[in-house]
Design a protein around this motif. Sequence first.
Motif, mmCIF file in Angstrom:
data_model
loop_
_atom_site.group_PDB
_atom_site.id
_atom_site.type_symbol
_atom_site.label_atom_id
_atom_site.label_comp_id
_atom_site.label_asym_id
_atom_site.label_seq_id
_atom_site.Cartn_x
_atom_site.Cartn_y
_atom_site.Cartn_z
ATOM 1 N N GLY A 166 -4.611 7.423 -4.262
ATOM 2 C CA GLY A 166 -5.815 7.136 -3.476
ATOM 3 C C GLY A 166 -5.609 7.331 -1.981
ATOM 4 N N GLY A 167 -4.380 7.072 -1.518
ATOM 5 C CA GLY A 167 -4.100 7.271 -0.097
ATOM 6 C C GLY A 167 -4.845 6.280 0.779
ATOM 7 N N LEU A 168 -5.045 6.667 2.023
ATOM 8 C CA LEU A 168 -5.623 5.749 3.001
ATOM 9 C C LEU A 168 -7.104 5.464 2.728
ATOM 10 C CD1 LEU A 168 -5.249 4.068 5.538
ATOM 11 C CD2 LEU A 168 -5.619 6.141 6.896
ATOM 12 N N GLY A 207 -8.486 1.204 -5.969
ATOM 13 C CA GLY A 207 -7.344 1.805 -5.266
ATOM 14 C C GLY A 207 -7.460 3.314 -5.190
ATOM 15 N N GLY A 231 -9.108 3.824 -1.817
ATOM 16 C CA GLY A 231 -7.866 3.907 -1.061
ATOM 17 C C GLY A 231 -7.319 2.579 -0.581
ATOM 18 N N PHE A 232 -6.386 2.683 0.335
ATOM 19 C CA PHE A 232 -5.717 1.529 0.930
ATOM 20 C C PHE A 232 -6.747 0.617 1.581
ATOM 21 C CE2 PHE A 232 -3.244 -0.305 4.566
ATOM 22 C CZ PHE A 232 -2.344 -1.022 3.798
#
Lengths: 407, 596
Positions: free
Chosen positions: A278-280, A309, A313-314
């Motif tokens: 998912g990354g940021l 997630g 993301g984050f």
Amino acid sequence: MFQKLQDRFDFSIFIAVMLLIGIGLIAIYSSTYNHPTAKGNFDKQVYWALFSMISFFFFYFLPHKSFRYLSVYFYAFSLLLLVSVILFGKVVSGSKSWVSLGPVGFQPSEFAKIGLIFFLAYWLSYKRRNINNLKDVGVALLIGLVPVALILMQPDLGTAIVFALITFVMIFWAGLNLFAFFVVVSPAVVVFVSLFGVSALIITLILIILALFFFKRDLFTSITIFVINLASALVFNYLVKYLKPHQQKRIETFVNPSADPLGAGYNALQAKVAIGSGGLFGKGFMQGSQTQLRFIPEQWTDFIFCVIGEEFGFWGSIVTLSLFFIIFLRIINILPSVKDEYSRLVLVGILTLLFVHFGINIGMNLGITPVIGLPLPFISYGGSSLIVNMSLMGVLMNIYKNRRLYT
Amino acid sequence: MPEQSFHNVDRRKIIFSVILIFFAVSVFQLFKMQILEQVTYVEKSSENSVRKITLKPPRGIFFDRNFQILVSNKPSYSLQIIPANYNYSITPMLEKVLGVEPGFIEKELKKRAGYSRYLPRRIKRGIDFNIVAWIEENKSFLPGVEYVVEMQRDYSFGVNGAHIFGYTREINREQLKKYKGIYSLGDYIGIKGIEKTYEDYLRGEKGYRLVIVNSQQKIIGSFENGRKDKLPRKGYDLVLSIDWQTQRKAEQLFKNKTGSLVALNPKNGEILAFISAPQYSLSKFSSVTSKKFVKSLINDPSKPLFNRATSAIYPPGSTIKMLVGLIGLESGVINRYSTVNCKGGYQYGNRFFKCHGVHGVTNIEKAIEQSCNTFFYKLILDIGLDRYANVFKQFGFGEKTGVDLSEESRGIVPDSKYYNKIYGEHKWSRGNLLSLGIGQGELSVTTLQLAQYIALIANNGKTVQPHVVRGYLTPDTQELIPFEFKDVSVNIKQENLNIIKRGMYKVVNGNGTATNIKLPDIKIAGKTGTSQNPHGKDHALFVAFAPYENPQIVVAVMVENVGFGSSHAAPIAQKIIQTYLKSQKENLINESLTLR
């Protein structure tokens, strides 16, 4: 005006819960929209959410004293349900945890949570018991462990853990001294650690010996406690062989998730892949490949956090975690202002229930705790759990409203 | 009460700490997974859901000099297994359906053990359409089993040309390592013939299609609407210098014979027909190249895999008399009027070297016409070993011609160094030279070298390195881009060449040794030869060019174990010349018709 309302109704908790239900609906929508069999789950969950609001306000407006009076009946009814589910329940994915009431099925163990919290609070606060008395602790443990045993017979390991932990924490809160608490809890810790093999067990046993020195009790007591710890580990590992294969596999998978990437460890691994990728900022709503291509079976239940997630993301994950954190923090903050011992114990019970669900669920999604099937409160798909959680939030809000009263 | 509240405050802190610690751990874990290790997880998630389907280009095909197809491609189905998804319990059923012996699949899979389990392994090529339909129907019970359409060579165009075309084979581990990035497991690579020489042109460039698959590996759709897909580029088609009709004729003429033939255009070195007999059947190579089949070829006593035209070396016999004569003329040892009186042989020391007749007073022209040994015994002694060796090497003997086929021998041109080596210094005498003068002894040549030497004579000292491929076609405009080949030339006086050519003309059209192949309409110049064979009957040789005034074709023929050249090799050369000149005329007419 608002000030006055805020005094009777904690908006920060309420808004956080509403946001969590909203996030849950979004995640359920995304994970079931393209699914052939679970397509209707979003609509159902919307109905459950509306229905749970009714139960929330029902408990909010219930007379404050009634909880205490109802405690015994709730608990007795819970036990009755738990026994009947073992006798008449229908089997869903390997365990009997459902009974049907006409067209809707529900899980008695969810309802039993209310019964346990109410009755344990009732018993622990009854006429200033001396919790450090062996008989009183024994009865308190018995109150908790009877439903635990019944739930293990279903068998439902996750819920049994929740019940056990609620019992421990409430007894702890009731003022059990640290040594007694240590005596009660350390066997459970040893049993858990023993899953990870001999070396982990030995390290834990050494820590227990150090703790025993710290408590400076006489030699006989210390040795007895140590032997009890050791014995429970051995007995548990012997009993594990009598667990159902799918449960044994779950334990095995937790200890070493990558041992069988296409078998039991599959979900745990795919969940991590979903969240990590998912990354940021996430892949976007309905854009998560892990979610949309159904790499995680039944994702709308225990692995719903992966959807958040992966697709948000984050950033989305932190927002979700923070909302939970706000709820937990608020409950802890409210605690000292509640005059009534019974009500405080109920709050601790509710806090424990939410936190254990939250902790084990997030933990297994992130690969830091074993895969134990527990829903994420307010977010995971499921009527029973949402209604029970919202009812408890109603109880919580009721206690907040009446925090200055003694019962 | 104060003690109680102290307790509760204390415990509140403990509960708060537990929650806080869990929070910190979760946030850290999230940060680690989603920020620090994101790339790894993204890779894993696309590995999960995006699959690259390699699109293999068809190999370039072969045309003859008149753009007639020699070798093409045809589609065939192959069965593949992806070990990672494969369920080994279905093996017995699959083997039954494929009609292979039990254990076959396991053996095939084992062959490619050690590669990624996600790479498909080709189990069987050329499977029946029925099996394809069966796989399609039972897909859900056959995890990891799939079929692909692959191109395989189609050799159904009337010529076999095994030693020209060569064949391809599944790439092996060493080659895979060597050409990393170009080939992958299961690719085919040219092993022999022009399939090997022109591999870089023929193989084309692979493309790929990115597709999205779900957790059941079912294709859901294309990835990013195919924007990142790459189409394969077909291999370049090659235009050969081979003439279909001539090659076909040559193959017919060599049926049940052992030997070789090279026909080429002396003006540009283009090979028109090329035979090494016996041949092997290429079509048997194309679908199922079973080990047994290859082994049977290797163990065949007639050595069908061996390229006799480029790799077999033998003494050229009388076919090199023209070159000995040329050396004599060029060096001034003789002139066209110099004569030798042949009385049936030549006395050297206490040994008598026989001629095969009594030719009387013989000059160089007559010596070639009637293949008089006596003349050349004397001549070679006058020339001397090193002058002989020097010029032979200039004419390409003892060296590889550099033909664009994968294997070739140098042959042997003995010089004093060579004799010193094999006999020891001063242990050989000028007597050893005598047999060299008539093309026997240690001199060893290939049929291809003979053809090149005759081309140099026919085209007055100039030709081009022999080759079978003219060039490749551009994929879009179908324009022929010719390959470059080295010029080959020798410095010989025209008048001397004319004397020699005149002799060759008379071999067929005078009182020579091959008057049996004289034609009314085509003036053939040639020379017979017999290569002495200690193991059995002699090999028959014939070299020729035609038409005499303006040579269009050079032919070198060698037929093993049949005896004299004029009766066995010469008629073959004659028919090849006839066929080619006729075919050329027809194609010229066709061309002018299409132009109009």
